[in-house]
Write an enzyme that holds these catalytic residues in place. Structure first.
Site, PDB file in Angstrom:
ATOM      1  N   GLU A 105       0.860  -1.190   0.000  1.00 58.79           N
ATOM      2  CA  GLU A 105       0.000   0.000   0.000  1.00 58.79           C
ATOM      3  C   GLU A 105       0.893   1.236   0.000  1.00 58.79           C
ATOM      4  OE1 GLU A 105      -2.811   0.447   3.218  1.00 58.79           O
ATOM      5  OE2 GLU A 105      -3.397   2.443   2.505  1.00 58.79           O
ATOM      6  N   GLU A 130       4.798   4.940   3.786  1.00 59.27           N
ATOM      7  CA  GLU A 130       4.310   6.298   4.023  1.00 59.27           C
ATOM      8  C   GLU A 130       5.506   7.147   4.457  1.00 59.27           C
ATOM      9  OE1 GLU A 130       1.129   8.107   3.830  1.00 59.27           O
ATOM     10  OE2 GLU A 130       2.734   9.515   4.209  1.00 59.27           O
ATOM     11  N   ASP A 157      10.077   6.947   0.686  1.00 62.34           N
ATOM     12  CA  ASP A 157       9.485   7.108  -0.643  1.00 62.34           C
ATOM     13  C   ASP A 157       9.139   5.747  -1.254  1.00 62.34           C
ATOM     14  OD1 ASP A 157       8.824   7.752  -3.244  1.00 62.34           O
ATOM     15  OD2 ASP A 157      10.612   8.975  -3.609  1.00 62.34           O
ATOM     16  N   ASP A 180      -1.968  12.161  -3.594  1.00 61.05           N
ATOM     17  CA  ASP A 180      -2.052  13.629  -3.683  1.00 61.05           C
ATOM     18  C   ASP A 180      -2.224  14.048  -5.133  1.00 61.05           C
ATOM     19  OD1 ASP A 180      -1.471  13.966  -0.867  1.00 61.05           O
ATOM     20  OD2 ASP A 180       0.572  13.363  -1.355  1.00 61.05           O
ATOM     21  N   GLU A 253     -10.990  10.081   2.757  1.00 60.62           N
ATOM     22  CA  GLU A 253     -12.116   9.853   1.853  1.00 60.62           C
ATOM     23  C   GLU A 253     -13.410  10.396   2.453  1.00 60.62           C
ATOM     24  OE1 GLU A 253     -12.657   5.789   0.779  1.00 60.62           O
ATOM     25  OE2 GLU A 253     -14.328   6.231  -0.566  1.00 60.62           O
TER      26      GLU A 253
HETATM   27  C1  SAM Z   1      -4.017  12.204   0.288  1.00 62.25           C
HETATM   28  S1  SAM Z   1      -3.095  11.178   1.370  1.00 62.25           S
HETATM   29  C2  SAM Z   1      -4.075   9.699   1.405  1.00 62.25           C
HETATM   30  C3  SAM Z   1      -3.748   8.834   2.585  1.00 62.25           C
HETATM   31  C4  SAM Z   1      -4.563   7.531   2.681  1.00 62.25           C
HETATM   32  N1  SAM Z   1      -4.271   6.645   1.559  1.00 62.25           N
HETATM   33  C5  SAM Z   1      -6.035   7.810   2.786  1.00 62.25           C
HETATM   34  O1  SAM Z   1      -6.797   7.460   1.870  1.00 62.25           O
HETATM   35  O2  SAM Z   1      -6.450   8.395   3.800  1.00 62.25           O
HETATM   36  C6  SAM Z   1      -1.691  10.700   0.379  1.00 62.25           C
HETATM   37  C7  SAM Z   1      -0.561  10.153   1.235  1.00 62.25           C
HETATM   38  O3  SAM Z   1       0.455   9.658   0.388  1.00 62.25           O
HETATM   39  C8  SAM Z   1       1.704   9.933   1.009  1.00 62.25           C
HETATM   40  N2  SAM Z   1       2.711   9.896  -0.059  1.00 62.25           N
HETATM   41  C9  SAM Z   1       2.790  10.712  -1.121  1.00 62.25           C
HETATM   42  N3  SAM Z   1       3.803  10.353  -1.908  1.00 62.25           N
HETATM   43  C10 SAM Z   1       4.391   9.276  -1.324  1.00 62.25           C
HETATM   44  C11 SAM Z   1       5.498   8.463  -1.663  1.00 62.25           C
HETATM   45  N4  SAM Z   1       6.199   8.689  -2.779  1.00 62.25           N
HETATM   46  N5  SAM Z   1       5.829   7.462  -0.829  1.00 62.25           N
HETATM   47  C12 SAM Z   1       5.124   7.231   0.293  1.00 62.25           C
HETATM   48  N6  SAM Z   1       4.046   7.964   0.660  1.00 62.25           N
HETATM   49  C13 SAM Z   1       3.693   8.973  -0.141  1.00 62.25           C
HETATM   50  C14 SAM Z   1       1.515  11.269   1.664  1.00 62.25           C
HETATM   51  O4  SAM Z   1       2.424  11.463   2.719  1.00 62.25           O
HETATM   52  C15 SAM Z   1       0.073  11.163   2.151  1.00 62.25           C
HETATM   53  O5  SAM Z   1      -0.002  10.700   3.482  1.00 62.25           O
END
Ligand code: SAM
Length: 273
Positions: A105, A130, A157, A180, A253
């Site tokens: 995930e 994350e 990352d 994002d 969501e």
């Molecule tokens: C909009 S949030 C959604 C979080 C979760 N999936 C949810 O639905 O509540 C997007 C998440 O992706 C993480 N994220 C963005 N780019 C990432 C990357 N390259 N590797 C790991 N996490 C990442 C951000 O830190 C953020 O917490």
């Protein structure tokens, strides 16, 4: 049960002008920005960046502190189930203490979906990646509270995880829930789901493995449909999925629902040949 391609539609999207990522809710995290000095990526074509030109990441470097309870959970649980992203191939059988289908995930946020889906799929090894430490701490709290045995967490990352830590054709599934959207055109290069990332994900999925994506951002959904649909190793899923597609509603969501946003969902399968 979601169908391949667009799946849910519950109204219009409302944050098309958003400057910051949709995840901006949580406090900033500490230095997880990608700056690894490695060059090139013959495998996928994705640029890894260099010291002079660090890779553009799908997240911003942020700071965030843990509550005392989160810190305590972190101190207890991180040594058991957590690791920093690195450049060494993971031995997941050893780390999970068993051999089982592996689902990754990406961007697990506060871990709502991670914990619920891990409980719903006890036969799956679930790896959550994350960059946001307070979010990971909340997931560690859930893992500890509910004694969830089949989740491991990586901080850093996810692109590096895909590139370096998971072997080709090793994943049963990849989940990307509410990445994002980076809505401004000048930020589109920051979007996680680029052609190169789809190719990388497809290369890490085993034949018959599944990519499950959900977004509440209409224009990103179009982008995802177009770019993901062009990845030759991915196809509409016309076989029985090896993992569930039932998602719990995450905190993020839930906000999107309350704002009347449309949720689009995509399911692709890695072609079997
Ligand atoms: C909009 S949030 C959604 C979080 C979760 N999936 C949810 O639905 O509540 C997007 C998440 O992706 C993480 N994220 C963005 N780019 C990432 C990357 N390259 N590797 C790991 N996490 C990442 C951000 O830190 C953020 O917490």
């Amino acid at each position: 049960m979601p169908q391949p391609g667009f799946i849910r539609d519950n109204g219009p999207v409302n944050h098309a002008d958003q400057e910051t990522p949709a995840s901006a809710g949580p406090a900033p995290d500490d230095a997880a920005a990608s700056f690894d000095g490695r060059q090139g990526d013959g495998d996928t074509g994705r640029s890894r960046g260099s010291r002079l030109h660090p890779r553009v990441t799908s997240f911003r470097s942020r700071r965030g502190s843990l509550t005392p309870a989160q810190q305590q959970a972190w101190d207890r649980m991180w040594p058991q189930v957590g690791a920093e992203v690195g450049d060494t191939l993971l031995d997941t059988t050893a780390w999970f203490g068993r051999q089982a289908p592996l689902v990754l995930e990406i961007g697990s946020g506060t871990g709502t979906a991670t914990a619920a889906m891990a409980k719903a799929e006890p036969h799956v090894n679930l790896l959550a990646v994350e960059v946001y430490r307070p979010g990971l701490a909340q997931l560690l709290q859930q893992i500890e509270r509910d004694d969830i045995p089949n989740v491991r967490v990586l901080r850093g990352d996810a692109v590096e995880v895909l590139e370096n830590m998971v072997a080709p054709a090793s994943l049963t599934g990849v989940r990307v829930f509410f990445p994002d959207p980076w809505p401004k055109a000048r930020h589109h290069k920051r979007r996680l789901l680029q052609a190169s990332t789809f190719a990388l994900i497809a290369s890490r999925l085993r034949p018959g493995g599944v990519l499950h994506v959900a977004t509440d951002h209409a224009e990103y959904a179009e982008w995802i449909a177009e770019v993901g649909g062009a990845e030759p190793a991915l196809t509409a899923l016309d076989w029985e999925s090896p993992m569930t597609h039932e998602r719990p509603v995450t905190k993020f969501e839930d906000k999107a629902h309350r704002a009347g946003s449309t949720i689009n969902e995509f399911i692709w399968g890695r072609i079997r040949s």
